[in-house]
Write an enzyme that holds these catalytic residues in place. Sequence first.
Site, PDB file in Angstrom:
ATOM      1  N   GLU A  91     -29.419  22.517  26.786  1.00 33.12           N
ATOM      2  CA  GLU A  91     -28.043  23.033  26.856  1.00 33.12           C
ATOM      3  C   GLU A  91     -27.452  23.289  25.474  1.00 33.12           C
ATOM      4  O   GLU A  91     -27.508  22.425  24.603  1.00 33.12           O
ATOM      5  CB  GLU A  91     -27.146  22.028  27.602  1.00 33.12           C
ATOM      6  CG  GLU A  91     -27.615  21.794  29.020  1.00 33.12           C
ATOM      7  CD  GLU A  91     -26.952  20.595  29.689  1.00 33.12           C
ATOM      8  OE1 GLU A  91     -25.843  20.210  29.276  1.00 33.12           O
ATOM      9  OE2 GLU A  91     -27.559  20.045  30.622  1.00 33.12           O
ATOM     10  N   ASP A 117     -27.434  10.080  27.981  1.00 34.28           N
ATOM     11  CA  ASP A 117     -27.463  10.464  29.402  1.00 34.28           C
ATOM     12  C   ASP A 117     -28.620   9.718  30.071  1.00 34.28           C
ATOM     13  O   ASP A 117     -28.417   8.678  30.696  1.00 34.28           O
ATOM     14  CB  ASP A 117     -27.606  11.988  29.490  1.00 34.28           C
ATOM     15  CG  ASP A 117     -27.853  12.490  30.899  1.00 34.28           C
ATOM     16  OD1 ASP A 117     -27.693  11.710  31.839  1.00 34.28           O
ATOM     17  OD2 ASP A 117     -28.219  13.680  31.072  1.00 34.28           O
ATOM     18  N   SER A 158     -33.534  17.428  35.439  1.00 36.17           N
ATOM     19  CA  SER A 158     -34.110  16.609  34.365  1.00 36.17           C
ATOM     20  C   SER A 158     -33.588  15.189  34.529  1.00 36.17           C
ATOM     21  O   SER A 158     -32.843  14.676  33.710  1.00 36.17           O
ATOM     22  CB  SER A 158     -33.729  17.184  32.999  1.00 36.17           C
ATOM     23  OG  SER A 158     -32.338  17.138  32.807  1.00 36.17           O
ATOM     24  N   GLU A 170     -27.193  26.430  35.337  1.00 34.78           N
ATOM     25  CA  GLU A 170     -25.809  26.020  35.095  1.00 34.78           C
ATOM     26  C   GLU A 170     -24.932  27.188  34.655  1.00 34.78           C
ATOM     27  O   GLU A 170     -23.853  26.998  34.108  1.00 34.78           O
ATOM     28  CB  GLU A 170     -25.778  24.872  34.077  1.00 34.78           C
ATOM     29  CG  GLU A 170     -26.498  23.639  34.612  1.00 34.78           C
ATOM     30  CD  GLU A 170     -26.356  22.409  33.730  1.00 34.78           C
ATOM     31  OE1 GLU A 170     -25.862  22.519  32.585  1.00 34.78           O
ATOM     32  OE2 GLU A 170     -26.736  21.320  34.195  1.00 34.78           O
ATOM     33  N   HIS A 198     -33.731  24.003  33.066  1.00 36.92           N
ATOM     34  CA  HIS A 198     -32.737  24.771  33.821  1.00 36.92           C
ATOM     35  C   HIS A 198     -32.921  26.285  33.732  1.00 36.92           C
ATOM     36  O   HIS A 198     -32.125  27.041  34.265  1.00 36.92           O
ATOM     37  CB  HIS A 198     -31.323  24.425  33.341  1.00 36.92           C
ATOM     38  CG  HIS A 198     -30.961  22.999  33.571  1.00 36.92           C
ATOM     39  ND1 HIS A 198     -29.889  22.389  32.973  1.00 36.92           N
ATOM     40  CD2 HIS A 198     -31.549  22.040  34.328  1.00 36.92           C
ATOM     41  CE1 HIS A 198     -29.820  21.128  33.343  1.00 36.92           C
ATOM     42  NE2 HIS A 198     -30.823  20.885  34.169  1.00 36.92           N
ATOM     43  N   GLU A 243     -26.353  15.239  22.842  1.00 33.02           N
ATOM     44  CA  GLU A 243     -26.734  14.396  23.982  1.00 33.02           C
ATOM     45  C   GLU A 243     -28.258  14.345  24.062  1.00 33.02           C
ATOM     46  O   GLU A 243     -28.932  15.350  23.812  1.00 33.02           O
ATOM     47  CB  GLU A 243     -26.147  15.045  25.247  1.00 33.02           C
ATOM     48  CG  GLU A 243     -26.488  14.349  26.544  1.00 33.02           C
ATOM     49  CD  GLU A 243     -25.962  15.163  27.736  1.00 33.02           C
ATOM     50  OE1 GLU A 243     -24.948  15.883  27.593  1.00 33.02           O
ATOM     51  OE2 GLU A 243     -26.589  15.099  28.804  1.00 33.02           O
ATOM     52  N   ASP A 290     -27.352  19.489  24.409  1.00 32.70           N
ATOM     53  CA  ASP A 290     -28.076  18.496  25.192  1.00 32.70           C
ATOM     54  C   ASP A 290     -29.547  18.834  25.023  1.00 32.70           C
ATOM     55  O   ASP A 290     -30.029  19.814  25.603  1.00 32.70           O
ATOM     56  CB  ASP A 290     -27.662  18.519  26.671  1.00 32.70           C
ATOM     57  CG  ASP A 290     -28.428  17.475  27.486  1.00 32.70           C
ATOM     58  OD1 ASP A 290     -29.233  16.728  26.878  1.00 32.70           O
ATOM     59  OD2 ASP A 290     -28.225  17.396  28.716  1.00 32.70           O
ATOM     60  N   LYS A 332     -18.377  18.117  31.154  1.00 27.44           N
ATOM     61  CA  LYS A 332     -19.290  19.263  31.049  1.00 27.44           C
ATOM     62  C   LYS A 332     -19.657  19.651  32.464  1.00 27.44           C
ATOM     63  O   LYS A 332     -20.095  18.818  33.261  1.00 27.44           O
ATOM     64  CB  LYS A 332     -20.500  18.960  30.165  1.00 27.44           C
ATOM     65  CG  LYS A 332     -21.513  17.970  30.681  1.00 27.44           C
ATOM     66  CD  LYS A 332     -22.838  18.136  29.915  1.00 27.44           C
ATOM     67  CE  LYS A 332     -23.974  17.448  30.639  1.00 27.44           C
ATOM     68  NZ  LYS A 332     -25.270  17.673  30.014  1.00 27.44           N
ATOM     69  N   HIS A 355     -21.381  17.199  35.622  1.00 27.81           N
ATOM     70  CA  HIS A 355     -21.986  17.737  36.853  1.00 27.81           C
ATOM     71  C   HIS A 355     -23.495  17.476  36.810  1.00 27.81           C
ATOM     72  O   HIS A 355     -24.005  16.900  35.851  1.00 27.81           O
ATOM     73  CB  HIS A 355     -21.730  19.247  36.921  1.00 27.81           C
ATOM     74  CG  HIS A 355     -22.392  19.998  35.788  1.00 27.81           C
ATOM     75  ND1 HIS A 355     -22.649  21.338  35.808  1.00 27.81           N
ATOM     76  CD2 HIS A 355     -22.863  19.568  34.579  1.00 27.81           C
ATOM     77  CE1 HIS A 355     -23.230  21.717  34.682  1.00 27.81           C
ATOM     78  NE2 HIS A 355     -23.373  20.657  33.920  1.00 27.81           N
ATOM     79  N   LYS A 389     -22.395  10.335  35.299  1.00 25.34           N
ATOM     80  CA  LYS A 389     -22.800  11.111  36.471  1.00 25.34           C
ATOM     81  C   LYS A 389     -22.795  10.175  37.671  1.00 25.34           C
ATOM     82  O   LYS A 389     -23.569   9.205  37.713  1.00 25.34           O
ATOM     83  CB  LYS A 389     -24.214  11.657  36.278  1.00 25.34           C
ATOM     84  CG  LYS A 389     -24.348  12.754  35.227  1.00 25.34           C
ATOM     85  CD  LYS A 389     -25.825  12.989  34.937  1.00 25.34           C
ATOM     86  CE  LYS A 389     -26.084  14.262  34.161  1.00 25.34           C
ATOM     87  NZ  LYS A 389     -27.470  14.313  33.650  1.00 25.34           N
TER      88      LYS A 389
HETATM   89  P1  PGA Z   1     -29.721  17.555  35.299  1.00 26.04           P
HETATM   90  O1  PGA Z   1     -29.209  18.023  33.870  1.00 26.04           O
HETATM   91  O2  PGA Z   1     -28.566  17.563  36.217  1.00 26.04           O
HETATM   92  O3  PGA Z   1     -30.763  18.565  35.639  1.00 26.04           O
HETATM   93  O4  PGA Z   1     -30.303  16.183  35.112  1.00 26.04           O
HETATM   94  C1  PGA Z   1     -27.976  17.694  33.346  1.00 26.04           C
HETATM   95  C2  PGA Z   1     -28.116  16.901  32.079  1.00 26.04           C
HETATM   96  O5  PGA Z   1     -29.229  16.571  31.645  1.00 26.04           O
HETATM   97  O6  PGA Z   1     -27.094  16.564  31.485  1.00 26.04           O
HETATM   98 ZN    ZN Z   2     -28.284  15.495  29.792  1.00 22.52          ZN
END
Ligand code: PGA
Ligand code: ZN
Length: 439
Positions: free
Chosen positions: A164, A320, A42, A205, A155, A293, A242, A396, A373, A345
Amino acid sequence: MPTITSIVGFEILDSRGHPTITVRVGLDNGISAFASVPSGASTGMHEAVEKRDGDKRRYQGKGVQEVVSSVNGEIAKVICGMNVFDQTGIDHTLITLDGTPNKSRLGANAILGTSLAVARAAALSCGLELYRYLGGLHPIILPCPMLNILNGGAHADNSLDFQEFMVRPHAARTFAEALRWGVEVYHTLRSILKKKGLVVSVGDEGGFAPNLQSDEQALDLIIEAITQAGYKPGVEISIGLDCAASELYDAKEKKYIEKKRRERKEEFKTRTAEEQIAYLQHLVSLYPIDSIEDGLGENDWEGWQKLTKALGASIQIVGDDLFVTNQKFLERGIKEESANAILIKLNQIGTLTETIQTVERARRAGWRTVVSHRSGETEDAFIADLTVALGCGQIKTGAPCRSERTAKYNRLLVIEATERTNSFYLDTNKERLYNQTKA
Ligand code: PGA
Ligand code: ZN
């Protein structure tokens, strides 16, 4: 000063079975080190570009042979001969060599793999652990883990639209204790799901991915698991979401849509930004949620401001997709008070130097930082060291399941055990630090 003598890229696989890159940096002192690059599902539209070959005859177009060639060719040519301790100089050379604002020419994957392998080789050259090389000598802070125990969205192949559902064992006294609490809740949740006849297969995940009726049902199950495992919801273990709402936003309808339910021909809801905010407020009033998030989409700056006004005084609002670890977007967010925390990230921005700068900028604004991650990961645990080095206080990295997730948690366990007297665990909800020798 050790000098870089070789840089070699390799096409390897990530946890979803898609190609990614690992880079080996060799030095004139005989030391060499690897770093691997993760991959999101995503992804935010403003992220640095993850370059792929697009040759449909290989790996359905997802190969990274060109990226590997760039590392072995162009990148090696300019970086070989440089001092391995000059991380900033190396990262800036890579940014200039690429020459685009979003690293699309060489690929953020080529650049990040090199950047991180350089840092590792430098740490090894000093005989230092990576977190010490990056973080210096001060006492270290172990992060509160945010364990994603129920997966949905992009996911998982289930009915949940929120991506999430995480548990945050914030009131533990050590990282090891926090992780154990999270693991016990995870296994309790498994038994509860099984007893109810729900599937216990896992998402990308490592969290369970059952088909549930609603977000409320997911939250009820998590509360049940926390309680049954012997912990107090909210007091000891809280919940983080999330929503990954960029995935839910329909630009044509200007609404957040429960797309998975719609696709599955189940009853689905649509919400304006105001309705989405009201919905999140409703959930926060019913459940011990203390971190949300991406509650709204990546271009909804106005909505984010309203969301932060509505909930930012009582809970953590994490950006994010909105900030993509990029100082430019963070700067706007600070000015407009769009959030009070940022997800970090490495591959969203593409170099270690820029990532550290973003963390420092967020901290100067009094914001919290959560290192993260990606849903497509490798066995590389670089982010565990990074979290500790920068004292971010939160990480996370999925459920305590699947080795690419546990690799990070395991690394943190070892760091904490090694640094017994010198390490502290952060209770993010009380901003209190606990030392394990006194815990
Ligand atoms: P992604 O998801 O690594 O698939 O982008 C993680 C997140 O959205 O925090
Ligand atoms: Zn996110």
